[in-house]
Design an enzyme around this catalytic site. Structure first.
Site, mmCIF file in Angstrom:
data_model
loop_
_atom_site.group_PDB
_atom_site.id
_atom_site.type_symbol
_atom_site.label_atom_id
_atom_site.label_comp_id
_atom_site.label_asym_id
_atom_site.label_seq_id
_atom_site.Cartn_x
_atom_site.Cartn_y
_atom_site.Cartn_z
ATOM 1 N N GLU A 159 -74.858 -66.466 -76.688
ATOM 2 C CA GLU A 159 -74.293 -67.606 -75.963
ATOM 3 C C GLU A 159 -75.327 -68.104 -74.942
ATOM 4 O O GLU A 159 -75.904 -67.275 -74.235
ATOM 5 C CB GLU A 159 -72.995 -67.231 -75.226
ATOM 6 C CG GLU A 159 -72.325 -68.463 -74.634
ATOM 7 C CD GLU A 159 -70.975 -68.150 -73.961
ATOM 8 O OE1 GLU A 159 -70.549 -66.982 -73.954
ATOM 9 O OE2 GLU A 159 -70.380 -69.095 -73.446
ATOM 10 N N GLU A 194 -64.037 -60.038 -70.019
ATOM 11 C CA GLU A 194 -64.623 -60.055 -71.375
ATOM 12 C C GLU A 194 -63.558 -59.699 -72.404
ATOM 13 O O GLU A 194 -63.500 -60.290 -73.479
ATOM 14 C CB GLU A 194 -65.815 -59.101 -71.487
ATOM 15 C CG GLU A 194 -66.925 -59.313 -70.458
ATOM 16 C CD GLU A 194 -67.403 -60.740 -70.318
ATOM 17 O OE1 GLU A 194 -67.299 -61.512 -71.285
ATOM 18 O OE2 GLU A 194 -67.848 -61.112 -69.210
ATOM 19 N N MET A 252 -71.055 -60.060 -71.931
ATOM 20 C CA MET A 252 -70.854 -61.050 -72.986
ATOM 21 C C MET A 252 -69.781 -60.581 -73.956
ATOM 22 O O MET A 252 -69.803 -59.460 -74.445
ATOM 23 C CB MET A 252 -72.189 -61.279 -73.717
ATOM 24 C CG MET A 252 -72.109 -62.241 -74.865
ATOM 25 S SD MET A 252 -71.662 -63.920 -74.314
ATOM 26 C CE MET A 252 -70.772 -64.483 -75.741
ATOM 27 N N HIS A 262 -61.307 -62.592 -73.150
ATOM 28 C CA HIS A 262 -61.944 -63.620 -73.978
ATOM 29 C C HIS A 262 -61.591 -63.448 -75.461
ATOM 30 O O HIS A 262 -61.709 -64.399 -76.233
ATOM 31 C CB HIS A 262 -63.465 -63.543 -73.841
ATOM 32 C CG HIS A 262 -64.050 -64.462 -72.815
ATOM 33 N ND1 HIS A 262 -63.657 -65.774 -72.672
ATOM 34 C CD2 HIS A 262 -65.041 -64.275 -71.893
ATOM 35 C CE1 HIS A 262 -64.374 -66.334 -71.693
ATOM 36 N NE2 HIS A 262 -65.212 -65.449 -71.206
#
Ligand code: B3K
Ligand code: ZN
Length: 883
Positions: A130, A307, A272, A310
């Protein structure tokens, strides 16, 4: 002077130019042949024409820093006339409606210092894709609206890289001969390329499992460097708590049978959310009470949760394009904030979030890089991972939550997933789901997505004794921001109460309403530029408690007197409003002393309020610590034009000294009481709160300037068995030039020299000392054997801490701080543009300072811009910064 034009590399992308992809990719088969020197990546893409994507026959692929080895379309090798490469674009001509394309590329992860795509960190391979890192691995339509099912085969030396990981489930492993082995991973969920991840290394694994509500067992694995296994308990716990919470609160279960976290030493940001394989900065994985502070524990828990959350908000439903970044980030921050509030203290969390917004987002929103939470253009998307997209984005979601109420919001979330699971969508789709599920009209509210800048609310309250009415007049001011001169009035939820002289909430009966049902506090919808709210049956003049719970991300001009603010600071039952009244009062006192050079900063009556708080056993200690923390120097600078960093530092220091001396006995007694309250390794919310208050108390005692306070801090530093205690003592001593500070810092360095995450704290302490001479020390520390420009954590710990955490030295009148920063940005840009760009912001805030500083800051920006080959990242911010 040499003139350089960096503009060609910096191309503007516009939301208005969005077009759907011409071709879709259904499956991606990736093969990584990981070898020293060059890694060969073979990608087989099965694609087809997008029914909604036009009739062009050209397939556009992105690629950066790749060596193209071969291209084969439907089994036929593509010759030089079959494609074109221009910059970072490969255009493949004459692509049929359905195709199989094999792309072979060669990359050199060892030399990848940008830490995007596939790179190496401490002998392991890892990825960060990303936003646009996948294009550094292979040619691909690297845009989030192209979602594919990935199968990944990794092959590497078996001894050096025993662990081979990618997204999804492990389907095959085996011997590849010549001491090499392989693993194949398959991720059944279609995903955009930015969620791809791969890891190869020699790592230890900590395993656990989680049973979902529906009874599925999910294997949980954390991978860390050997020897760090004992530091993962808090991460594993936080993960399990997050999984449970998302089921309980949003009904969202994890969808794969395996969830992995890998800790990496070299990482551009915090973590991430790659599907099934989160990659984390090791700073947010490794913790025990001896090496991590309570603050580190809290941040780690919040990031693990973020995270994990997400997986639904970001991965299952992703962004159509990067202009929609806040769709996943704002919503996921809102979710992690709620999680933290439920796990710990809601009031304290709200205050912390408001403080962050004020300290970091408001300045961004009033400066040259201001942008709406859904921007309309950008040059480098990595520059848009901002506090505006994240934190203001979360505030916008919170306002929707408050407007709809918990139940309708949940229905809106359910509808959002029902409609868009597996899709790449826009912020608008989220708002529409909320609107449709609740029936609440969010028409005017949508301006929060498109208008930048912090709205200001000017409020005044008048009381009419004979009519027994109280009239609240509200005016909204929408300051112009870059590209947005005139703005439309917004819908601003203003939560408020009226307090009687005893501090009790009075019934709020708006004109025309029933007296019996009048609530004690309510949310007013401010929708006009100027509006009046009349309350009836108000016998005595009330004191308004405004913007309760920080109901909107706005600047409030409450029109209250110092006495009224002090009253709220003592009596308001809403934690945010109570804290805010204190901050506003303090800001006024500090700034007026800064301007007239007064020696005594705080009024006697305020000290009475402080004394009361210090002896109030019913107050939650973490909250008491918030109440007694003075506004930071950068927050104060926001309210002073031009900002005078020296005067601000001087008065803040003077106020701290006043508090330290005036309340010495109470502080000492409180210190002793708190010191006995909890064991050092008790990581409960209550224990952490108690230690936060104790740290504040110690800070004030040392600020008082007495030798015995310094001795107390020195003793705490040397006897500390936990990092929280140790850091509290060092921070207390850090602003005073004394032998205790020197000795404590040296001892800390020697003890932790070989523990990188702890040594970072030492670098930061050195960089954040307000003492004169700090800049020379920071410059000398660039030569420290353990300093390394290639390690983002270390760069942030030293350079980042100096420029953002040491306003008085950074803004030194001779401009030395500015030119130091310019030098470091230039140096870093060649290595890691993202990290360089992250440091630019302080120089772009020149408008807030006096003319001499303005000139020097601008000169630095101009000098940076003259560098040949400057990255688009830094070019964009510096260009905007020059305005
Ligand atoms: N989504 C990532 C951030 C990626 C930053 C790319 N420059 C972490 C997060 O927000 O959860
Ligand atoms: Zn995120």
């Amino acid at each position: 002077m040499e003139r350089v034009d960096n503009a060609p590399r910096a191309k503007v992308k516009n939301l208005a130019d969005y077009t759907p992809p011409t071709f879709l990719i259904d499956t991606v088969d990736l093969d990584f042949d990981l070898r020293d020197g060059e890694t060969i990546v073979t990608a087989v893409l099965k694609g087809r024409r997008n029914p909604g994507g036009g009739s062009a026959g050209t397939l556009e692929l992105d690629g950066q820093d790749l060596r193209l080895v071969s291209l084969t379309l439907n089994g036929v090798s593509v010759g030089a006339d079959g494609y074109e490469i221009a910059g970072d674009r490969l255009s493949l001509k004459a692509v049929p409606d359905a195709f199989t394309l094999e792309v072979v590329t060669a990359i050199v992860p060892e030399k990848n210092t940008a830490l995007e795509g596939l790179y190496m960190s401490e002998g392991m391979y890892c990825t960060q894709c990303e936003a646009e890192g996948f294009r550094r691995i292979t040619y691909f339509p690297d845009r989030p609206d192209v979602m594919a099912v990935y199968t990944t085969r990794l092959e590497a030396d078996a001894a050096r890289f025993p662990v081979l990981l990618s997204n999804g489930n492990l389907t095959e492993t085996g011997d590849a001969g010549e001491g090499r082995h392989f693993a194949v991973w398959h991720d059944p969920f279609p995903k955009p390329s930015y969620l791809f991840a791969a890891v190869a290394g020699d790592l230890a694994c900590i395993s656990d499992s989680f049973r979902t509500t529906s009874g599925r067992d999910v294997a949980l694995r954390i991978y860390v460097e050997h020897g760090n296994e004992h530091l993962c308990a808090h991460t594993m716990d936080s993960l399990k708590r997050s999984m449970r919470w998302d089921e309980d609160v949003f009904g969202l279960e994890y969808d794969l049978d395996l969830f992995m976290i890998v800790a990496v030493g070299h990482f551009n940001m915090g973590a991430m959310e790659n599907k099934g394989l989160n990659i984390f900065n090791s700073k947010f994985v490794l913790a025990d009470p001896e090496t991590a502070t309570d603050g580190d524990y809290e941040r780690l828990e919040g990031i693990v949760a973020h995270e994990y959350f997400h997986n639904w908000t970001g991965n299952r439903v992703t962004c159509r394009d990067w202009f929609q970044l806040s769709l996943k980030e704002g919503l996921t921050v809102f979710r992690d904030q709620e999680f933290t509030s439920d796990m710990h203290s809601r009031g304290v969390k709200r205050v912390a979030d408001a403080r962050l917004l004020r300290a970091a987002q408001f300045p961004e929103d009033s400066g040259p890089t201001a942008h709406p939470i859904r921007p309309e253009s950008y040059v480098e998307i990595n520059n848009f991972y901002t506090v505006t997209i994240y934190e203001k984005g979360a505030e916008v979601i919170r306002m929707i939550y408050n407007l709809l109420g918990a139940e309708s919001f949940r229905q809106g979330m359910d509808l959002y997933f029902e409609r868009h699971d597996g899709q790449a969508v826009r912020c608008e789709d989220f708002v529409a789901a909320m609107e449709d599920a609740s029936g609440v009209d969010l028409g005017q509210f949508r301006l929060w997505y498109s208008q930048s800048g912090t709205p200001e609310l000017e409020v005044s309250l008048s009381h009419d004794a004979s009519a027994k009415t109280a009239t609240l007049k509200v005016r909204q001011i929408l300051p112009p921001t870059p590209g947005q001169r005139d703005k439309k009035p917004m819908l601003i939820p203003l939560s408020m109460a009226l307090l009687d002289p005893a501090g009790r909430e009075m019934p709020l009966q708006l004109r025309g309403e029933n007296a019996e049902t009048a609530p004690a506090s309510r949310v007013l919808s401010v929708i006009e530029q100027e509006q009046e709210f009349v309350f009836e049956n108000v016998e005595t003049p009330p004191i308004p408690s405004l913007l309760r719970g920080f109901s909107a991300p706005v600047k409030l001009h409450s029109g209250l007197s110092g006495d009224e603010e002090r009253f709220l600071f003592q009596h308001d039952s809403d934690p945010f409003a109570r804290w805010d009244a204190g901050q506003s009062y303090l800001t006024r006192m500090l700034l007026s002393a800064a301007m007239d050079g007064r020696e005594t900063v705080l009024e006697a009556t305020f000290h009475d309020a402080v004394a009361e708080i210090l002896r109030d056993p019913s107050l939650e200690p973490a909250f008491a610590a918030e109440l007694l923390t003075l506004p930071g120097e950068s927050v104060l600078a926001e309210s002073m034009r031009p900002a005078d960093p020296d005067a601000i530092h001087r008065v803040r220091r003077a106020a701290r000294k006043e508090i330290g001396l005036k309340h010495a006995d109470a502080l000492q007694a409180l210190y002793e009481r708190l010191a006995k309250a909890y064991a050092a390794d008790d990581m409960s919310t209550a224990a952490m709160g108690s230690r936060a208050l104790k740290a504040l108390v110690l800070g004030y005692l040392v600020a008082g300037g007495e030798a015995d306070a310094r001795a107390l801090a020195a003793r705490q530093a040397s006897e500390a068995v936990s990092m929280t205690e140790s850091m509290a003592a060092l921070q207390a001593l850090n602003g005073t030039d004394c032998p205790e500070r020197t000795a404590a810092l040296a001892a800390f360095h020697d003890r932790w020299e070989n523990a990188p995450l702890v040594l970072d704290k030492w670098f930061s302490l050195r960089a954040m000392s307000s003492l004169p001479g700090t800049l020379s020390e920071v410059e000398a520390l660039l030569q420290h054997p353990k300093f390394d420009f290639g390690t983002p954590n270390r760069v942030r710990a030293l350079i980042g801490a100096f420029v953002s955490g040491n306003p008085v030295q950074f803004h030194a009148a001779d401009g030395s701080g500015y030119s130091f920063l310019a030098d470091q940005i230039i140096k870093l840009d060649g290595l890691n543009p993202q990290i360089a760009a992250r440091l630019v912001a302080p120089l772009t805030r020149w408008k807030k300072y006096d003319e001499a500083r303005q000139r020097m800051m601008r000169e630095c920006l101009e000098r940076i811009l003259r560098q040949p080959g400057l990255s688009p990242d830094v070019t964009e911010l510096v260009t905007k910064g020059l305005g």
